[in-house]
Motif scaffolding. Structure first.
Motif, mmCIF file in Angstrom:
data_model
loop_
_atom_site.group_PDB
_atom_site.id
_atom_site.type_symbol
_atom_site.label_atom_id
_atom_site.label_comp_id
_atom_site.label_asym_id
_atom_site.label_seq_id
_atom_site.Cartn_x
_atom_site.Cartn_y
_atom_site.Cartn_z
ATOM 1 N N PRO A 1 -28.393 13.898 -36.200
ATOM 2 C CA PRO A 1 -27.214 13.023 -36.296
ATOM 3 C C PRO A 1 -26.844 12.448 -34.931
ATOM 4 C CG PRO A 1 -26.527 15.320 -36.279
ATOM 5 C CD PRO A 1 -28.035 15.336 -36.260
ATOM 6 N N VAL A 2 -27.452 11.325 -34.561
ATOM 7 C CA VAL A 2 -27.245 10.738 -33.243
ATOM 8 C C VAL A 2 -27.051 9.225 -33.368
ATOM 9 C CG1 VAL A 2 -28.526 12.503 -31.948
ATOM 10 C CG2 VAL A 2 -29.759 10.548 -32.927
ATOM 11 N N TYR A 3 -26.417 8.650 -32.333
ATOM 12 C CA TYR A 3 -26.408 7.191 -32.216
ATOM 13 C C TYR A 3 -26.417 6.808 -30.750
ATOM 14 C CZ TYR A 3 -21.352 5.901 -31.441
ATOM 15 O OH TYR A 3 -20.080 5.679 -30.947
ATOM 16 N N PHE A 4 -27.045 5.650 -30.458
ATOM 17 C CA PHE A 4 -27.350 5.246 -29.099
ATOM 18 C C PHE A 4 -26.743 3.876 -28.785
ATOM 19 C CE2 PHE A 4 -30.989 7.704 -30.737
ATOM 20 C CZ PHE A 4 -30.986 8.766 -29.841
ATOM 21 N N GLY A 5 -26.462 3.642 -27.488
ATOM 22 C CA GLY A 5 -25.949 2.361 -27.044
ATOM 23 C C GLY A 5 -25.433 2.475 -25.618
ATOM 24 N N TYR A 6 -24.597 1.518 -25.213
ATOM 25 C CA TYR A 6 -23.971 1.564 -23.888
ATOM 26 C C TYR A 6 -22.684 2.359 -24.014
ATOM 27 C CZ TYR A 6 -22.185 0.183 -19.326
ATOM 28 O OH TYR A 6 -21.703 0.199 -18.030
ATOM 29 N N ARG A 7 -22.611 3.466 -23.308
ATOM 30 C CA ARG A 7 -21.553 4.446 -23.535
ATOM 31 C C ARG A 7 -20.308 4.172 -22.696
ATOM 32 N NH1 ARG A 7 -22.886 10.923 -23.172
ATOM 33 N NH2 ARG A 7 -20.968 11.740 -24.105
ATOM 34 N N PHE A 8 -19.187 4.058 -23.385
ATOM 35 C CA PHE A 8 -17.876 4.006 -22.748
ATOM 36 C C PHE A 8 -17.215 5.381 -22.893
ATOM 37 C CE2 PHE A 8 -17.817 -0.768 -23.730
ATOM 38 C CZ PHE A 8 -18.099 -1.112 -22.416
ATOM 39 N N LYS A 9 -16.292 5.698 -21.990
ATOM 40 C CA LYS A 9 -15.770 7.068 -21.970
ATOM 41 C C LYS A 9 -14.333 7.269 -22.452
ATOM 42 C CE LYS A 9 -14.712 6.688 -17.013
ATOM 43 N NZ LYS A 9 -15.102 7.141 -15.664
ATOM 44 N N PRO A 10 -13.414 6.287 -22.394
ATOM 45 C CA PRO A 10 -12.041 6.604 -22.783
ATOM 46 C C PRO A 10 -11.840 6.618 -24.290
ATOM 47 C CG PRO A 10 -12.163 4.318 -22.113
ATOM 48 C CD PRO A 10 -13.541 4.908 -21.893
ATOM 49 N N PHE A 11 -10.700 7.152 -24.714
ATOM 50 C CA PHE A 11 -10.188 7.078 -26.093
ATOM 51 C C PHE A 11 -10.869 8.026 -27.078
ATOM 52 C CE2 PHE A 11 -10.091 2.519 -24.522
ATOM 53 C CZ PHE A 11 -8.839 2.649 -23.937
ATOM 54 N N VAL A 12 -12.144 8.323 -26.900
ATOM 55 C CA VAL A 12 -12.867 9.226 -27.795
ATOM 56 C C VAL A 12 -13.446 10.347 -26.935
ATOM 57 C CG1 VAL A 12 -14.731 9.470 -29.485
ATOM 58 C CG2 VAL A 12 -13.457 7.305 -29.325
ATOM 59 N N LYS A 13 -13.295 11.581 -27.363
ATOM 60 C CA LYS A 13 -13.674 12.727 -26.531
ATOM 61 C C LYS A 13 -15.115 12.644 -26.040
ATOM 62 C CE LYS A 13 -13.659 17.780 -26.403
ATOM 63 N NZ LYS A 13 -13.348 19.030 -27.149
ATOM 64 N N GLN A 14 -16.049 12.338 -26.939
ATOM 65 C CA GLN A 14 -17.456 12.267 -26.524
ATOM 66 C C GLN A 14 -17.851 10.872 -26.038
ATOM 67 O OE1 GLN A 14 -20.378 12.985 -29.563
ATOM 68 N NE2 GLN A 14 -19.706 11.289 -30.862
ATOM 69 N N GLY A 15 -16.892 9.942 -26.051
ATOM 70 C CA GLY A 15 -17.180 8.564 -25.711
ATOM 71 C C GLY A 15 -17.565 7.775 -26.951
ATOM 72 N N TYR A 16 -17.828 6.493 -26.749
ATOM 73 C CA TYR A 16 -18.232 5.623 -27.856
ATOM 74 C C TYR A 16 -19.139 4.536 -27.302
ATOM 75 C CZ TYR A 16 -14.727 2.345 -26.034
ATOM 76 O OH TYR A 16 -14.004 1.493 -25.227
ATOM 77 N N ASN A 17 -19.925 3.925 -28.167
ATOM 78 C CA ASN A 17 -20.872 2.898 -27.743
ATOM 79 C C ASN A 17 -20.295 1.497 -27.925
ATOM 80 O OD1 ASN A 17 -23.046 4.538 -26.888
ATOM 81 N ND2 ASN A 17 -23.645 4.883 -29.015
ATOM 82 N N SER A 18 -20.553 0.662 -26.930
ATOM 83 C CA SER A 18 -20.086 -0.724 -26.962
ATOM 84 C C SER A 18 -20.599 -1.463 -28.188
ATOM 85 C CB SER A 18 -20.560 -1.445 -25.691
ATOM 86 O OG SER A 18 -20.513 -2.850 -25.847
ATOM 87 N N GLY A 19 -19.698 -2.175 -28.853
ATOM 88 C CA GLY A 19 -20.118 -2.953 -30.011
ATOM 89 C C GLY A 19 -20.954 -4.153 -29.629
#
Length: 318
Positions: free
Chosen positions: A180-198
């Motif tokens: 269960p993974v997903y990849f992209g350009y990682r941003f760090k705020p707002f979500v504990k593990q970060g989130y990927n740029s849309g």
């Protein structure tokens, strides 16, 4: 339109002979450099041609050619869906379709309105940035119900994103779609593990899509509309136990890029970039991977130019 698309496999890899060159590219907004990897041409360099049908779905290698390596379209199947809208079909989405989108195993366009001619898949949403979350969750839900077995990997991109599919397959060939993974350009705020740029585009494994399809309708786990699409979807992935993992190359250079190529090369980032970026944003050849996968804010003109630079022009090799 049916056609044959020449793949980078025309030039065979020789690990011992890899030379990097800089190509000076004149674009309307200024000067930019693109780093290209030049691979020595093997003696049997006819390469292979990939065949796509009128719906831009990959249908295998052309007659008389071979492509059976671990990174070929048959081995690393990627479904790409493009977020677009009625006003952008001819100006932007059509250029994605005629350029890099042809190299996806399957290419789908999602809009707020069904267009059977283009074609687009209409979603139960209205246009506007405040409804990008609804577009995203509904598009992935559609793909879960209709295309879960058609690919191992599922990428979301915008109609101004440019993707080098060969480099994406190279990256994904080393990953496990059962995780269960997903990849992209990682941003760090707002979500504990970060989130990927849309805008840079992000890629879900089949297991990530399966989890979303099973539980993604629960508003306690996944926002269904409003807010920032990539933040909300990143929170959804975290709530579903989908890990955001490293998406850089072995040297720590970025593969996915949320801005224009010039921005990343010259370092003209927005002022607060390092508040958002998981890794400090760098510029030039020390920042951009030679196997870069995606860029954002790419105009239709630049998309066509990138096709010229990446797939047509070749330095002469003795």
């Amino acid at each position: 339109m049916e056609g044959y698309i020449q793949n980078n496999s025309t030039f065979c890899y020789r690990r011992s002979v890899v030379r990097a060159i800089k190509l000076l590219v004149l674009v309307s907004s200024g000067i930019m450099f693109i780093k290209l990897v030049v691979l020595e041409k093997c003696t049997s360099s006819l390469g292979s041609l990939y065949y796509y049908d009128q719906n831009y779905t990959y249908r295998g290698s052309a007659v008389g050619t071979t492509e059976t390596g671990p990174k070929s379209p048959e081995k690393v199947r990627v479904l790409v869906w493009i977020m677009t809208g009625p006003k952008n079909l001819q100006s932007k989405a059509s250029v994605v379709r005629e350029t890099w989108g042809r190299r996806a195993n399957q290419l789908l366009f999602f809009s707020s309105v069904t267009n059977e001619t283009f074609p687009t898949i209409g979603l139960n949403t209205t246009e506007g940035r405040q409804h990008l979350t609804a577009k995203t969750v509904q598009a992935f839900r559609y793909i879960y119900h209709h295309h879960l077995d058609d690919a191992e990997w599922f990428m979301k991109a915008d109609d101004d994103t440019y993707v080098i599919m060969e480099n994406l397959r190279h990256f994904l060939s080393q990953k496990n779609t059962s995780e269960p993974v997903y990849f992209g350009y990682r941003f760090k705020p707002f979500v504990k593990q970060g989130y990927n740029s849309g805008g840079a585009g992000y890629v879900l494994s089949r297991e990530a899509l399966r989890r979303f399809g099973k539980q993604g309708t629960d508003p306690k786990l996944c926002e269904q509309d409003g807010g920032d699409e990539d933040v909300h979807f990143g929170q959804c992935m975290q709530n579903l136990g989908v890990r955001i993992t490293n998406s850089t190359d072995s040297d720590g250079h970025t593969l996915f890029h949320p801005f224009h190529p010039e921005t990343h090369f010259f370092g003209t980032y927005p002022r607060r970039i390092n508040f958002y970026a998981f890794r400090k944003a760098r510029k030039g050849f020390e920042g951009i991977s030679k196997h870069a996968i995606s860029f954002h804010y790419v105009s239709p003109t630049l998309m066509r130019l990138l096709e010229l630079y990446l797939y047509h022009i070749r330095p002469y090799a003795n």
